[in-house]
Design a protein around this motif. Structure first.
Motif, mmCIF file in Angstrom:
data_model
loop_
_atom_site.group_PDB
_atom_site.id
_atom_site.type_symbol
_atom_site.label_atom_id
_atom_site.label_comp_id
_atom_site.label_asym_id
_atom_site.label_seq_id
_atom_site.Cartn_x
_atom_site.Cartn_y
_atom_site.Cartn_z
ATOM 1 N N ILE A 33 47.631 84.572 34.609
ATOM 2 C CA ILE A 33 48.915 85.029 34.076
ATOM 3 C C ILE A 33 48.702 86.178 33.086
ATOM 4 O O ILE A 33 49.407 87.189 33.116
ATOM 5 C CB ILE A 33 49.682 83.872 33.430
ATOM 6 N N ARG A 34 47.732 86.025 32.210
ATOM 7 C CA ARG A 34 47.438 87.063 31.217
ATOM 8 C C ARG A 34 47.029 88.373 31.901
ATOM 9 O O ARG A 34 47.511 89.450 31.545
ATOM 10 C CB ARG A 34 46.336 86.593 30.261
ATOM 11 N N GLN A 35 46.162 88.302 32.897
ATOM 12 C CA GLN A 35 45.736 89.511 33.619
ATOM 13 C C GLN A 35 46.910 90.185 34.304
ATOM 14 O O GLN A 35 47.037 91.413 34.302
ATOM 15 C CB GLN A 35 44.645 89.172 34.633
ATOM 16 N N ASP A 36 47.799 89.386 34.887
ATOM 17 C CA ASP A 36 48.982 89.941 35.545
ATOM 18 C C ASP A 36 49.887 90.607 34.511
ATOM 19 O O ASP A 36 50.381 91.700 34.731
ATOM 20 C CB ASP A 36 49.734 88.845 36.297
ATOM 21 N N TRP A 37 50.097 89.952 33.397
ATOM 22 C CA TRP A 37 50.962 90.468 32.344
ATOM 23 C C TRP A 37 50.404 91.786 31.786
ATOM 24 O O TRP A 37 51.142 92.744 31.598
ATOM 25 C CB TRP A 37 51.100 89.426 31.239
ATOM 26 N N GLU A 38 49.116 91.833 31.551
ATOM 27 C CA GLU A 38 48.496 93.027 30.993
ATOM 28 C C GLU A 38 48.480 94.179 31.997
ATOM 29 O O GLU A 38 48.441 95.348 31.605
ATOM 30 C CB GLU A 38 47.071 92.722 30.526
ATOM 31 N N GLY A 39 48.536 93.849 33.270
ATOM 32 C CA GLY A 39 48.518 94.870 34.297
ATOM 33 C C GLY A 39 49.877 95.498 34.578
ATOM 34 O O GLY A 39 49.995 96.443 35.337
ATOM 35 N N ARG A 40 50.904 94.970 33.955
ATOM 36 C CA ARG A 40 52.272 95.500 34.192
ATOM 37 C C ARG A 40 52.579 96.656 33.282
ATOM 38 O O ARG A 40 52.107 96.885 32.274
ATOM 39 C CB ARG A 40 53.292 94.404 33.972
#
Length: 70
Positions: free
Chosen positions: A63-70
Motif C-alpha cells: 500500500i505504501r509503495q502504491d501511495w508513494e508512486g502516485r
C-alpha cells in the motif's frame, strides 16, 4: 507445500490483474520467512503473532509503495 503455494500465488496474481488491484505477496513472504521463524499457531492453520505481523507488514508495504508512486 511448494506446489500449493505456487498455485495460490498464481491465482491471486491473476485475480489482481483482472481487477486492477494491488497484490501483497504474503504467501511468498511466508515461504521465505518460515525457514527462520514460527509463522503458524499451535493448530498449524492460523498465523502466530509473528505470522500476523509479517502479513500486516507485507500488505502495508505494498500500500505504501502504491501511495508513494502516485
Amino acid at each position: 507445500f511448494g506446489v500449493m503455494q505456487q498455485g495460490l500465488s498464481d491465482g491471486y496474481r491473476e485475480a489482481a490483474q483482472a481487477h486492477d488491484a494491488l497484490l501483497a505477496p504474503v504467501g511468498q513472504a511466508f515461504a521465505v520467512a518460515r525457514r527462520v521463524t514460527q509463522l503458524y499457531d499451535a493448530d498449524h492453520c492460523h498465523p502466530s503473532a509473528a505470522g500476523s505481523r509479517l502479513a500486516a507488514e507485507t500488505i502495508a508495504a505494498v500500500i505504501r509503495q502504491d501511495w508513494e508512486g502516485r
